[in-house]
Design a protein around this motif. Structure first.
Motif, PDB file in Angstrom:
ATOM      1  N   LEU A  12     -21.244 -44.805 -50.798  1.00 39.93           N
ATOM      2  CA  LEU A  12     -20.606 -45.342 -49.288  1.00 39.93           C
ATOM      3  C   LEU A  12     -20.264 -46.865 -49.274  1.00 39.93           C
ATOM      4  N   GLN A  13     -18.862 -47.041 -48.789  1.00 38.79           N
ATOM      5  CA  GLN A  13     -18.359 -48.494 -48.744  1.00 38.79           C
ATOM      6  C   GLN A  13     -18.662 -49.140 -47.221  1.00 38.79           C
ATOM      7  N   LYS A  14     -19.071 -48.504 -46.183  1.00 41.29           N
ATOM      8  CA  LYS A  14     -19.186 -48.818 -44.980  1.00 41.29           C
ATOM      9  C   LYS A  14     -20.389 -48.521 -44.316  1.00 41.29           C
ATOM     10  N   ALA A  23     -23.774 -49.137 -46.205  1.00 42.50           N
ATOM     11  CA  ALA A  23     -23.036 -49.297 -47.267  1.00 42.50           C
ATOM     12  C   ALA A  23     -23.914 -49.388 -48.543  1.00 42.50           C
ATOM     13  N   GLY A  24     -23.550 -48.681 -49.529  1.00 38.31           N
ATOM     14  CA  GLY A  24     -24.156 -48.598 -50.839  1.00 38.31           C
ATOM     15  C   GLY A  24     -25.074 -47.121 -50.994  1.00 38.31           C
ATOM     16  N   GLU A  60     -13.493 -45.348 -47.821  1.00 41.18           N
ATOM     17  CA  GLU A  60     -14.969 -45.539 -47.611  1.00 41.18           C
ATOM     18  C   GLU A  60     -15.854 -45.095 -48.626  1.00 41.18           C
ATOM     19  N   VAL A  61     -15.269 -44.680 -49.546  1.00 44.42           N
ATOM     20  CA  VAL A  61     -16.107 -44.004 -50.816  1.00 44.42           C
ATOM     21  C   VAL A  61     -15.501 -44.841 -52.129  1.00 44.42           C
TER      22      VAL A  61
END
Length: 72
Positions: A12-14, A23-24, A60-61
């Motif tokens: 996950l980027q957000k 995120a992460g 977002e991924v």
């Protein structure tokens, strides 16, 4: 970048704090929308149960680094 396919692990980027995800967080792609424009991603909690299933835009991924895999 090549689109993810079902059962790929993504990062996950957000933040999605409403679901308890930062995120992460790692999740599994369970459905690919529109040839990779968006993904349905399942996130599993430490208890082994589904924490959230989110429909996320491709931005977002991201792929995760897999340092334990060695290239032959």
């Amino acid at each position: 970048m090549k689109p993810f396919v079902e059962l790929d692990t993504v990062q996950l980027q957000k933040d999605h704090l409403e679901c308890g995800l930062a995120a992460g967080a790692l999740g599994t792609v369970v459905l690919v929308h529109a040839q990779g424009e968006a993904y349905e991603v399942e996130f599993i909690g430490l208890d082994g149960h589904t924490q959230a299933v989110l429909t996320l835009p491709a931005a977002e991924v991201a792929a995760i680094a897999q340092p334990w895999r060695q290239v032959a």
